[in-house]
Write an enzyme that holds these catalytic residues in place. Structure first.
Site, short mmCIF file in Angstrom:
data_model
loop_
_atom_site.label_atom_id
_atom_site.label_comp_id
_atom_site.label_asym_id
_atom_site.label_seq_id
_atom_site.Cartn_x
_atom_site.Cartn_y
_atom_site.Cartn_z
N ASN A 146 -43.43 -8.52 -11.31
CA ASN A 146 -44.79 -8.75 -11.83
C ASN A 146 -44.83 -8.49 -13.33
O ASN A 146 -43.81 -8.16 -13.94
CB ASN A 146 -45.78 -7.86 -11.07
CG ASN A 146 -45.44 -6.39 -11.22
OD1 ASN A 146 -45.44 -5.86 -12.33
ND2 ASN A 146 -45.12 -5.73 -10.12
N ILE A 148 -44.81 4.48 -2.54
CA ILE A 148 -44.16 5.66 -3.14
C ILE A 148 -45.15 6.83 -3.25
O ILE A 148 -44.90 7.94 -2.77
CB ILE A 148 -43.57 5.30 -4.51
CG1 ILE A 148 -42.52 4.20 -4.32
CG2 ILE A 148 -42.97 6.53 -5.19
CD1 ILE A 148 -42.03 3.55 -5.58
N VAL A 149 -46.29 6.55 -3.88
CA VAL A 149 -47.24 7.64 -4.15
C VAL A 149 -47.77 8.23 -2.83
O VAL A 149 -47.90 9.46 -2.70
CB VAL A 149 -48.37 7.17 -5.11
CG1 VAL A 149 -49.43 6.38 -4.40
CG2 VAL A 149 -48.96 8.32 -5.87
N LYS A 197 -54.57 7.21 0.23
CA LYS A 197 -53.24 7.66 -0.20
C LYS A 197 -53.18 9.17 -0.39
O LYS A 197 -52.18 9.70 -0.86
CB LYS A 197 -52.85 6.94 -1.50
CG LYS A 197 -52.77 5.42 -1.34
CD LYS A 197 -52.13 4.76 -2.57
CE LYS A 197 -52.18 3.24 -2.44
NZ LYS A 197 -50.98 2.57 -2.93
O1 C5P Z 1 -50.75 -1.34 -5.43
P1 C5P Z 1 -51.86 -0.31 -5.24
O2 C5P Z 1 -53.16 -0.74 -5.80
O3 C5P Z 1 -51.93 0.20 -3.85
O4 C5P Z 1 -51.41 0.91 -6.18
C1 C5P Z 1 -52.18 2.09 -6.23
C2 C5P Z 1 -51.31 3.23 -6.62
O5 C5P Z 1 -50.24 3.36 -5.69
C3 C5P Z 1 -50.64 3.12 -7.98
O6 C5P Z 1 -50.68 4.41 -8.52
C4 C5P Z 1 -49.23 2.69 -7.67
O7 C5P Z 1 -48.30 3.15 -8.64
C5 C5P Z 1 -48.99 3.34 -6.33
N1 C5P Z 1 -48.07 2.59 -5.47
C6 C5P Z 1 -46.87 3.16 -5.09
N2 C5P Z 1 -46.03 2.48 -4.25
C7 C5P Z 1 -46.36 1.27 -3.78
C8 C5P Z 1 -47.58 0.69 -4.14
C9 C5P Z 1 -48.41 1.37 -5.01
O8 C5P Z 1 -46.55 4.27 -5.52
N3 C5P Z 1 -45.55 0.63 -2.98
#
Ligand code: C5P
Length: 421
Positions: free
Chosen positions: A223, A321-322, A355
């Site tokens: 992206n 990840i988060v 989350k």
């Molecule tokens: O993509 P999304 O809107 O869900 O992202 C929200 C938060 O989650 C961001 O802080 C992003 O860095 C984190 N994230 C992540 N791992 C993913 C998708 C998003 O850590 N696979």
């Protein structure tokens, strides 16, 4: 983080003594300033030397006393320009009428008046004189000019004077002056600590940039994330005293000074390194990375050939990840980001809960002037319910300024009393 506020180390004060009977009090002032931990160098006007000798100040300050502007010997030691640069504060005590007039007029016909013009340091004056001279229109006019020029005036005390008069014009006692000076440096030190030391002693782990999900040895899905926000945050956290590890996807940005950077490509690798950081000990985890939501189910071993009119690639979900880190038992303070194109606040608040984050910063990427590749950003910050903190609107500013405000938000949440839920 604690600062020793009892003494001020390595601050330099040039104490200028001018002609007045209060000059005797300045000898004790040197002692008090030295006691508080300041380095003191004394400048004396010719008038001052009629009241007290340079030798007294030399003995008390432990430094040669400066008296002449055009003295080759003195200039060979610490010249007047060097002295002007050395000073963290120029304190004129006592300040005579004559000195105030010289300062106000911008004269430079002796060492002190030249020093006043040559220094960038704050200047404080403690006027001491006969009450009639203090009240004189010319003196008051000069004082107003000095205040307008940014000089801090320590008001004289009222009481009986050496000349027999009673009224305003006495120099405050040395203890009082030393206390005011010490408090000034404490305040300045605290302001620096508040600004730059907010995350001292913390290990901050930041994910930044895009991830790249391989299709075959030469192609990938990714992206447009540039990593700018994450890198600006890494710099701001380091400036705030933290140890910073930046887990960076493929971006073309220089590593901020003082920051440890670990380059990764895929989301799976980003998670693996993030988990390692958790084991190392992580206090704050900030997820700015635009992690690819899906990866190619089976990465081709060799370059995919263009055989048909259509190519179907099967994608599987990447780990979040988060959210994974937030589920760990010994979890750090979790900060997420949300880039949305509509219902920004609603979606962000939902992600905060889903989350299990402590804080989320969201922005509207449908706006052309902020977000992804832009150097500026505007965000709304939400805190988890248990912090009982209001949402914060961070108005459009450079990503560096936004990063600084996010550091402040993290600091405030960390120090917020968390009520039992
Ligand atoms: O993509 P999304 O809107 O869900 O992202 C929200 C938060 O989650 C961001 O802080 C992003 O860095 C984190 N994230 C992540 N791992 C993913 C998708 C998003 O850590 N696979």
């Amino acid at each position: 983080m604690s600062f020793d506020l009892s003494v001020i180390p390595n601050k330099n004060i040039v104490l200028a003594v001018t002609g007045g009977i209060a000059a005797y009090k300045s000898a004790i002032l040197v002692r008090r300033l030295k006691d508080a931990g300041f380095n003191v160098r004394v400048v004396m006007t010719h008038g001052a030397q009629a009241f007290i000798t340079p030798l007294t100040f030399q003995a008390l300050s432990g430094n040669p006393v400066h008296t002449e502007l055009l003295n080759p010997e003195a200039e060979a030691g610490m010249g007047h320009i060097e002295l002007a640069r050395w000073a963290d504060l120029l304190l004129v005590a006592p300040a005579s009428c004559d000195t105030l007039a010289k300062f106000a007029a911008g004269l430079a016909d002796d060492l002190l008046s030249t020093l006043y013009l040559a220094t960038k340091s704050p200047v404080w004056v403690a006027p001491a004189m006969n009450q009639q001279m203090w009240a004189a229109k010319a003196t008051q006019r000069n004082l107003n000019t000095l205040v307008e020029d940014g000089v801090h005036v320590i008001m004289p005390d009222a009481g009986s004077q050496a000349c027999g008069d009673v009224g305003l014009g006495r120099m405050p006692e040395p203890e009082d002056l030393a206390r005011q000076v010490t408090q000034y440096f404490h305040r300045a030190q605290r302001a620096i600590a508040e600004k730059f030391g907010m995350l001292a002693g913390k290990h901050v782990v930041i994910t930044a940039g895009p991830t790249r999900e391989a299709m075959d040895p030469v192609r990938y899905i990714s992206n447009h994330s540039t990593g700018k926000m994450g890198f600006a945050l890494a710099a701001a956290c380091y400036a705030a005293g933290a140890k910073v590890t930046l887990i960076a996807g493929p971006v073309s940005l220089d590593t901020p000074n003082g920051v440890r950077r670990i380059n990764v490509t895929s989301a799976v690798k980003m998670l693996e390194i993030s988990m390692q950081m958790l084991n190392e000990g992580c206090d704050i985890f900030i997820a700015t990375a635009a992690v690819a939501d899906y990866r190619v189910a089976e990465v081709a071993e060799h370059k995919i050939k263009k055989t048909g009119d259509e190519l179907n690639i099967s994608l599987i979900k990447n780990p979040d990840i988060v959210a994974t880190i937030a589920q760990q038992q010994k979890r750090p303070f979790m900060v997420g980001f949300a880039a949305e194109t509509r219902n920004v606040e609603q979606y962000a608040a939902g992600k905060l809960v889903a989350k299990k984050l402590d804080m989320i910063a969201c922005n509207d990427v449908s706006r052309a002037d902020i977000g992804f590749a832009s150097d500026e950003n505007a965000m709304i910050v939400f805190f988890a319910e248990q912090y009982h903190m209001q949402k914060r609107d961070l108005e459009k500013a450079s990503k560096q300024e936004i990063a600084q405000q996010l550091v402040e938000a993290i600091h405030d949440a960390l120090h917020h009393e968390i009520e039992p839920v």
